[in-house]
Design a protein around this motif. Structure first.
Motif, PDB file in Angstrom:
ATOM      1  N   GLU A  74       0.830  -1.204   0.000  1.00 44.73           N
ATOM      2  CA  GLU A  74       0.000   0.000   0.000  1.00 44.73           C
ATOM      3  C   GLU A  74       0.866   1.257   0.000  1.00 44.73           C
ATOM      4  OE1 GLU A  74      -3.230   0.618  -0.412  1.00 44.73           O
ATOM      5  OE2 GLU A  74      -3.367  -1.524  -0.885  1.00 44.73           O
ATOM      6  N   ALA A  75       2.007   1.179   0.685  1.00 41.37           N
ATOM      7  CA  ALA A  75       2.906   2.336   0.705  1.00 41.37           C
ATOM      8  C   ALA A  75       3.431   2.637  -0.696  1.00 41.37           C
ATOM      9  CB  ALA A  75       4.066   2.094   1.667  1.00 41.37           C
ATOM     10  N   LEU A  76       3.859   1.605  -1.402  1.00 38.09           N
ATOM     11  CA  LEU A  76       4.364   1.793  -2.754  1.00 38.09           C
ATOM     12  C   LEU A  76       3.247   2.257  -3.684  1.00 38.09           C
ATOM     13  CD1 LEU A  76       6.896   1.647  -4.442  1.00 38.09           C
ATOM     14  CD2 LEU A  76       6.437  -0.775  -4.860  1.00 38.09           C
ATOM     15  N   ASN A  77       2.074   1.728  -3.473  1.00 39.34           N
ATOM     16  CA  ASN A  77       0.926   2.164  -4.265  1.00 39.34           C
ATOM     17  C   ASN A  77       0.697   3.669  -4.090  1.00 39.34           C
ATOM     18  OD1 ASN A  77      -1.549   1.217  -5.891  1.00 39.34           O
ATOM     19  ND2 ASN A  77      -2.472   2.427  -4.245  1.00 39.34           N
ATOM     20  N   GLN A  78       0.764   4.148  -2.836  1.00 43.04           N
ATOM     21  CA  GLN A  78       0.548   5.570  -2.559  1.00 43.04           C
ATOM     22  C   GLN A  78       1.663   6.435  -3.136  1.00 43.04           C
ATOM     23  OE1 GLN A  78      -2.225   7.040  -0.981  1.00 43.04           O
ATOM     24  NE2 GLN A  78      -1.213   8.837  -1.876  1.00 43.04           N
ATOM     25  N   MET A  79       2.875   5.966  -3.032  1.00 43.68           N
ATOM     26  CA  MET A  79       3.994   6.763  -3.544  1.00 43.68           C
ATOM     27  C   MET A  79       3.943   6.894  -5.059  1.00 43.68           C
ATOM     28  SD  MET A  79       7.243   5.867  -1.056  1.00 43.68           S
ATOM     29  CE  MET A  79       7.086   4.078  -1.119  1.00 43.68           C
ATOM     30  N   HIS A  80       3.588   5.812  -5.745  1.00 43.81           N
ATOM     31  CA  HIS A  80       3.450   5.911  -7.191  1.00 43.81           C
ATOM     32  C   HIS A  80       2.296   6.838  -7.572  1.00 43.81           C
ATOM     33  CE1 HIS A  80       5.920   2.098  -8.009  1.00 43.81           C
ATOM     34  NE2 HIS A  80       6.502   3.089  -8.657  1.00 43.81           N
ATOM     35  N   MET A  81       1.230   6.786  -6.797  1.00 49.53           N
ATOM     36  CA  MET A  81       0.109   7.670  -7.066  1.00 49.53           C
ATOM     37  C   MET A  81       0.528   9.126  -6.893  1.00 49.53           C
ATOM     38  SD  MET A  81      -3.758   7.569  -5.457  1.00 49.53           S
ATOM     39  CE  MET A  81      -3.919   5.847  -5.947  1.00 49.53           C
ATOM     40  N   ASP A  82       1.303   9.406  -5.851  1.00 52.27           N
ATOM     41  CA  ASP A  82       1.787  10.771  -5.628  1.00 52.27           C
ATOM     42  C   ASP A  82       2.725  11.209  -6.756  1.00 52.27           C
ATOM     43  OD1 ASP A  82       0.349  10.834  -3.306  1.00 52.27           O
ATOM     44  OD2 ASP A  82       2.081  10.805  -1.956  1.00 52.27           O
ATOM     45  N   LEU A  83       3.626  10.319  -7.131  1.00 54.31           N
ATOM     46  CA  LEU A  83       4.585  10.651  -8.191  1.00 54.31           C
ATOM     47  C   LEU A  83       3.866  11.086  -9.462  1.00 54.31           C
ATOM     48  CD1 LEU A  83       7.443  10.630  -9.512  1.00 54.31           C
ATOM     49  CD2 LEU A  83       7.044   8.208 -10.027  1.00 54.31           C
ATOM     50  N   TYR A  84       2.916  10.274  -9.897  1.00 52.85           N
ATOM     51  CA  TYR A  84       2.280  10.554 -11.181  1.00 52.85           C
ATOM     52  C   TYR A  84       1.219  11.644 -11.077  1.00 52.85           C
ATOM     53  CZ  TYR A  84       4.950   6.717 -13.033  1.00 52.85           C
ATOM     54  OH  TYR A  84       5.996   5.931 -13.430  1.00 52.85           O
ATOM     55  N   ARG A  85       0.616  11.803  -9.931  1.00 48.65           N
ATOM     56  CA  ARG A  85      -0.305  12.921  -9.770  1.00 48.65           C
ATOM     57  C   ARG A  85       0.471  14.248  -9.850  1.00 48.65           C
ATOM     58  NH1 ARG A  85      -5.288  12.559  -7.217  1.00 48.65           N
ATOM     59  NH2 ARG A  85      -4.566  10.816  -5.919  1.00 48.65           N
ATOM     60  N   GLY A  86       1.615  14.286  -9.167  1.00 47.80           N
ATOM     61  CA  GLY A  86       2.443  15.492  -9.222  1.00 47.80           C
ATOM     62  C   GLY A  86       2.909  15.793 -10.636  1.00 47.80           C
ATOM     63  N   GLN A  87       3.315  14.749 -11.385  1.00 49.62           N
ATOM     64  CA  GLN A  87       3.727  14.953 -12.766  1.00 49.62           C
ATOM     65  C   GLN A  87       2.590  15.517 -13.611  1.00 49.62           C
ATOM     66  OE1 GLN A  87       7.038  14.218 -14.012  1.00 49.62           O
ATOM     67  NE2 GLN A  87       7.285  14.201 -11.795  1.00 49.62           N
ATOM     68  N   ALA A  88       1.387  15.003 -13.400  1.00 48.61           N
ATOM     69  CA  ALA A  88       0.241  15.416 -14.208  1.00 48.61           C
ATOM     70  C   ALA A  88      -0.100  16.886 -13.987  1.00 48.61           C
ATOM     71  CB  ALA A  88      -0.969  14.542 -13.894  1.00 48.61           C
ATOM     72  N   TYR A  89      -0.100  17.336 -12.735  1.00 54.02           N
ATOM     73  CA  TYR A  89      -0.383  18.749 -12.463  1.00 54.02           C
ATOM     74  C   TYR A  89       0.705  19.646 -13.055  1.00 54.02           C
ATOM     75  CZ  TYR A  89      -4.405  18.100  -9.366  1.00 54.02           C
ATOM     76  OH  TYR A  89      -5.658  17.820  -8.865  1.00 54.02           O
ATOM     77  N   ALA A  90       1.956  19.233 -12.899  1.00 50.17           N
ATOM     78  CA  ALA A  90       3.058  20.043 -13.422  1.00 50.17           C
ATOM     79  C   ALA A  90       3.021  20.118 -14.946  1.00 50.17           C
ATOM     80  CB  ALA A  90       4.393  19.478 -12.948  1.00 50.17           C
ATOM     81  N   LEU A  91       2.745  18.990 -15.581  1.00 48.34           N
ATOM     82  CA  LEU A  91       2.694  18.971 -17.043  1.00 48.34           C
ATOM     83  C   LEU A  91       1.517  19.781 -17.568  1.00 48.34           C
ATOM     84  CD1 LEU A  91       3.716  15.274 -17.697  1.00 48.34           C
ATOM     85  CD2 LEU A  91       4.957  17.293 -18.498  1.00 48.34           C
ATOM     86  N   ARG A  92       0.376  19.710 -16.880  1.00 49.46           N
ATOM     87  CA  ARG A  92      -0.764  20.525 -17.319  1.00 49.46           C
ATOM     88  C   ARG A  92      -0.400  22.006 -17.254  1.00 49.46           C
ATOM     89  NH1 ARG A  92      -6.713  19.954 -14.662  1.00 49.46           N
ATOM     90  NH2 ARG A  92      -5.750  21.139 -12.952  1.00 49.46           N
ATOM     91  N   ALA A  93       0.289  22.397 -16.198  1.00 45.52           N
ATOM     92  CA  ALA A  93       0.716  23.792 -16.067  1.00 45.52           C
ATOM     93  C   ALA A  93       1.685  24.174 -17.172  1.00 45.52           C
ATOM     94  CB  ALA A  93       1.364  24.007 -14.704  1.00 45.52           C
ATOM     95  N   LEU A  94       2.629  23.310 -17.464  1.00 42.21           N
ATOM     96  CA  LEU A  94       3.660  23.624 -18.451  1.00 42.21           C
ATOM     97  C   LEU A  94       3.060  23.742 -19.851  1.00 42.21           C
ATOM     98  CD1 LEU A  94       6.651  24.186 -18.461  1.00 42.21           C
ATOM     99  CD2 LEU A  94       7.071  21.746 -18.782  1.00 42.21           C
ATOM    100  N   HIS A  95       2.175  22.833 -20.198  1.00 45.03           N
ATOM    101  CA  HIS A  95       1.526  22.922 -21.501  1.00 45.03           C
ATOM    102  C   HIS A  95       0.661  24.176 -21.593  1.00 45.03           C
ATOM    103  CE1 HIS A  95       2.845  19.205 -23.368  1.00 45.03           C
ATOM    104  NE2 HIS A  95       2.623  18.565 -22.238  1.00 45.03           N
ATOM    105  N   MET A  96       0.023  24.536 -20.501  1.00 38.32           N
ATOM    106  CA  MET A  96      -0.776  25.754 -20.490  1.00 38.32           C
ATOM    107  C   MET A  96       0.115  26.978 -20.687  1.00 38.32           C
ATOM    108  SD  MET A  96      -3.861  26.831 -20.247  1.00 38.32           S
ATOM    109  CE  MET A  96      -4.883  28.216 -19.774  1.00 38.32           C
ATOM    110  N   PHE A  97       1.281  26.977 -20.097  1.00 38.02           N
ATOM    111  CA  PHE A  97       2.218  28.086 -20.249  1.00 38.02           C
ATOM    112  C   PHE A  97       2.640  28.250 -21.704  1.00 38.02           C
ATOM    113  CE2 PHE A  97       6.899  29.296 -19.912  1.00 38.02           C
ATOM    114  CZ  PHE A  97       6.642  30.666 -19.954  1.00 38.02           C
TER     115      PHE A  97
END
Length: 603
Positions: free
Chosen positions: A130-153
């Motif tokens: 479950e810990a690894l599941n949560q960490m992967h979820m955090d990793l890719y959620r963070g990437q998705a928000y950052a990428l959405r911002a960058l493409h918007m820029f």
């Protein structure tokens, strides 16, 4: 306008086809053949499919190491008459023919990010922990928000503009779209777009580490130690294998990029950012790297640090000069495009006399200053070391055999001025920066060499701070929590290209003059970032003159051995005042009645 049926697209298939399309049909690679009919729910139990969504948003980032946009400015021209940037600069930039159009690609990427964020909580990333599941979820959620911002820029930078006297942005989309969506949306204001970009970057920071790297059991971050994550699990999710992905330090740099853009003269009317705020965002990044300690002594020649580049492994930390690396790999494409023809290149990017004249003398003075010591009969001697490092001058040596390149108008090789259309220089200069001399293009013995690309460099952030701090409070003010001033930054950047003990009397003479410091900062940015796709965007955000004609030099030697240097006009620039802002694509204006075109551009 956007992908309407993306729920029925197998994104992993799209990512694969992006690499193989040039060679074969993707259907030939799989047995049974892939069918693009998988529903989005397939990602819930298939993390590889889920990652395909966000990987696709990463793969289409507009990273370009070919320096093409510089040929639309006063820094360079192309010897290729079909070059789209050349055509844009010479009067053929329209809402239908737009080399810097970002509309479809950025919105497609944002759609991928939105789909991913809407479904990420349903994905089972790891069944063993479950810990690894949560960490992967955090990793890719963070990437998705950052990428959405960058493409918007990137979307905003290319398409924002004045509409009836108001600075407008682009339509903001925070949810995915399908065939039932209303695509006829009005534009958001510029400020609303900037606020959304910053909000997405702030959201990404909740999930991403400052840097990726392996840890031991004693230093697992408290957030994950609390859910009993092991060091092996943390290293799998956030360890050195993830280097190259967006982290919190990269986000700090992106924020600074967005802030200096929004605070600039062309966009300040949008009220989204002040220079004071921009200085703070740049200082926030620099302070993470030790303030002025972020000035890498060899950062001005980062692309040619051969020992580092040749030994670099993708799991290695990047040098302080590189905020976010780009492509790294063996190639000769840059050299094939830009080496002089005697070295089997096509000589595509030709630096202008305008740019050559922007390099100061070795004593730091502009060549126009009386104290510079500039000699028009010997114009390349005693110049700033960056001139010969970045631009191939007549007589300079290049290539594996150290061949002297003759660009004179009376030269006898194909390297000579205008010797052969589409091969020879049109300005009297060839580009040197970004390339490696040890690439051999001889068809009988072609050799590749490793190249290290950079999406963002620390030097850019140093110059962002210098510009913002000077505009906010003057050359010697320490702004935004920094312990250094614009003057301090420029002094360090200029000194690093010289031997220890070098003095900078010109900088000292202007250190209290905001206007002259502005000129110097902008010129240092021009030099340090030349051929890295900055000049076109910088001129527009400064509302500077886009139409300065591109100049060159005709060098001849008389029978008596006297060499003459005659200025030549190479290419007129034909920009209109309204082209400070780019257009909305004409096809989109035709489709959607609520979408207004920027002032000056045809509907």
């Amino acid at each position: 306008m956007k992908l309407k049926n993306i729920n029925n697209i197998l994104v992993a298939g799209i990512v694969s086809c992006g690499f193989c399309a040039a060679f074969t049909s993707c259907d030939d690679l799989f047995d049974p053949a892939l069918e693009n009919v998988q529903d989005i729910s397939e990602m819930y139990n298939d993390p590889q499919f889920a990652r395909g969504l966000i990987d696709n948003a990463f793969l289409v980032l507009p990273y370009d190491g070919s320096s093409v946009s510089d040929v639309a400015t006063d820094d360079a021209v192309s010897n290729d008459n079909s070059n789209s940037y050349k055509q844009m600069a010479t009067g053929n930039w329209t809402s239908q023919t737009n080399p810097v159009n970002q509309w479809d690609t950025r919105y497609h990427a944002i759609q991928y990010c939105n789909l991913f964020l809407e479904n990420i909580d349903k994905v089972k990333w790891d069944y063993t922990s479950e810990a690894l599941n949560q960490m992967h979820m955090d990793l890719y959620r963070g990437q998705a928000y950052a990428l959405r911002a960058l493409h918007m820029f990137y979307l905003l930078r290319a398409h924002c503009g004045m509409v009836g006297g108001q600075l407008m942005g682009v339509p903001i989309h925070l949810t995915s779209e399908d065939q039932n969506s209303d695509f006829n949306q009005p534009r958001n204001t510029f400020k609303e777009c900037i606020d959304q970009i910053m909000a997405d970057l702030d959201e990404a920071l909740k999930y991403l580490p400052a840097h990726y790297g392996d840890v031991t059991a004693d230093n697992i971050p408290a957030k994950y130690a609390a859910i009993d994550a092991t060091d092996a699990e943390y290293n799998r999710a956030f360890g050195k294998l993830q280097r190259g992905k967006i982290d919190a330090t990269i986000i700090a740099a992106i924020k600074a990029q967005v802030a200096i853009f929004a605070a600039s003269p062309a966009y300040a009317a949008g009220g989204a950012m002040t220079y004071e705020q921009a200085a703070k965002y740049a200082a926030d990044y620099l302070n993470l790297r030790g303030g002025l300690a972020a000035v890498d002594p060899t950062g001005w020649k980062w692309y040619n640090e051969k020992d580092f580049i040749n030994s670099y492994k993708f799991t290695d930390p990047d040098p302080i000069e590189i905020v976010w690396r780009g492509n790294v790999g063996d190639s000769h494409s840059m050299e094939s495009d830009n080496f002089p023809p005697s070295l089997y290149g096509n000589g595509r990017i030709n630096p202008t006399q305008n740019l050559v004249d922007a390099f100061p003398m070795a004593n730091g003075y502009p060549i126009t200053a009386s104290a510079s010591g500039y000699d028009a009969t010997n114009p390349y001697e005693n110049r700033d070391p960056r001139l010969h490092a970045y631009i191939l001058i007549n007589g300079d040596k290049m290539g594996t055999n150290g061949t002297a390149i003759n660009t004179q108008a009376d030269g006898t090789t194909l390297d000579a001025l205008n010797k052969e259309n589409g091969k020879s220089t049109t300005t009297g200069y060839y580009m040197r920066k970004l390339m490696r001399d040890d690439v051999n293009l001889n068809p009988s013995s072609t050799t590749d060499q490793r190249h290290f690309g950079a999406r963002i460099r620390t030097t850019e952030l140093l110059l962002d701070y210098a510009e913002a701090a000077n505009e906010a409070q003057g050359p010697q003010a320490r702004v935004g929590g920094a312990s250094y001033s614009a003057y301090d930054v420029i002094k360090a950047l200029r000194a690093r290209v010289h031997e220890d003990g070098w003095q900078d009397p010109y900088l000292e003479s202007i250190k209290s003059d905001q206007s002259k410091m502005r000129e110097l900062i902008r010129n240092e940015r021009r030099l340090e970032l030349c051929f890295e796709n900055h000049r076109f965007w910088d001129l527009r955000r400064w509302k500077a003159n886009l139409s300065e004609g591109a100049k060159g030099v005709s060098i001849t030697t008389s029978a008596a051995g006297v060499t003459s240097y005659s200025p030549i006009n190479v290419e007129a620039r034909q920009y209109q005042d309204y082209q400070t802002y780019g257009p909305i694509p004409y096809s989109e204006i035709l489709k959607w009645s609520n979408l207004e075109q920027n002032d000056g551009w045809s509907k």
